[in-house]
Design a protein around this motif. Structure first.
Motif, PDB file in Angstrom:
ATOM      1  N   CYS A  53       0.847  -1.191   0.000  1.00 44.78           N
ATOM      2  CA  CYS A  53       0.000   0.000   0.000  1.00 44.78           C
ATOM      3  C   CYS A  53       0.885   1.244   0.000  1.00 44.78           C
ATOM      4  CB  CYS A  53      -0.880  -0.025   1.250  1.00 44.78           C
ATOM      5  SG  CYS A  53      -1.774   1.517   1.529  1.00 44.78           S
ATOM      6  N   HIS A  55       0.146   4.086   0.967  1.00 43.39           N
ATOM      7  CA  HIS A  55      -0.183   4.963   2.090  1.00 43.39           C
ATOM      8  C   HIS A  55       0.447   4.476   3.393  1.00 43.39           C
ATOM      9  CE1 HIS A  55      -3.003   6.901  -0.593  1.00 43.39           C
ATOM     10  NE2 HIS A  55      -3.485   5.720  -0.887  1.00 43.39           N
ATOM     11  N   CYS A  56       0.320   3.172   3.668  1.00 40.99           N
ATOM     12  CA  CYS A  56       0.777   2.676   4.965  1.00 40.99           C
ATOM     13  C   CYS A  56       1.872   1.618   4.832  1.00 40.99           C
ATOM     14  CB  CYS A  56      -0.396   2.101   5.766  1.00 40.99           C
ATOM     15  SG  CYS A  56      -1.091   0.582   5.076  1.00 40.99           S
ATOM     16  N   CYS A  70      -7.195  -0.273   0.556  1.00 41.87           N
ATOM     17  CA  CYS A  70      -6.215  -1.013   1.331  1.00 41.87           C
ATOM     18  C   CYS A  70      -6.921  -1.763   2.465  1.00 41.87           C
ATOM     19  CB  CYS A  70      -5.187  -0.040   1.902  1.00 41.87           C
ATOM     20  SG  CYS A  70      -4.058  -0.804   3.081  1.00 41.87           S
ATOM     21  N   CYS A  73      -5.304   0.043   6.027  1.00 40.72           N
ATOM     22  CA  CYS A  73      -5.592   1.412   6.471  1.00 40.72           C
ATOM     23  C   CYS A  73      -6.871   1.963   5.846  1.00 40.72           C
ATOM     24  CB  CYS A  73      -4.409   2.341   6.161  1.00 40.72           C
ATOM     25  SG  CYS A  73      -4.123   2.623   4.401  1.00 40.72           S
TER      26      CYS A  73
HETATM   27 ZN   LIG Z   1      -2.729   1.021   3.533  1.00 38.43          ZN
END
Ligand SMILES: [Zn+2]
Length: 87
Positions: A53, A55-56, A70, A73
């Motif tokens: 992911c 983002h995380c 995701c 998250c």
């Molecule tokens: Zn994520």
């Protein structure tokens, strides 16, 4: 590199490695088998380290279609977005 591009690269390396490995085995050309195995291992390492992911950083697991968010998250996954270059 977008998630789509990563997925294509991983599949291409895996398929290419299998093809080269099988061709090498059939031709009894063992360095080709080694090259094929190295490509497959490289594909696996790339998958394990980069298929995450944006983002995380959670590993996204196996390829699934329709995975828009995701599982860790909950952020939206844009498979065409180039990570680190938002515009
Ligand atoms: Zn994520």
């Amino acid at each position: 590199m977008s998630l789509n591009q990563k997925r294509i690269l991983i599949i291409a390396m895996l398929a290419g490695g299998m093809f080269v490995g099988i061709a090498g085995a059939l031709a009894e050309t063992y360095w080709l088998v080694v090259v094929g195995a190295a490509l497959m291992v490289g594909s696996l390492l790339f998958f394990l380290s980069k298929w995450a992911c944006p983002h995380c950083g959670w590993h996204l697991g196996r390829f699934r279609s329709g995975m828009d968010y995701c599982p860790h998250c909950g952020e939206r996954l844009d498979f065409n977005e180039r990570i680190g270059r938002k515009s």
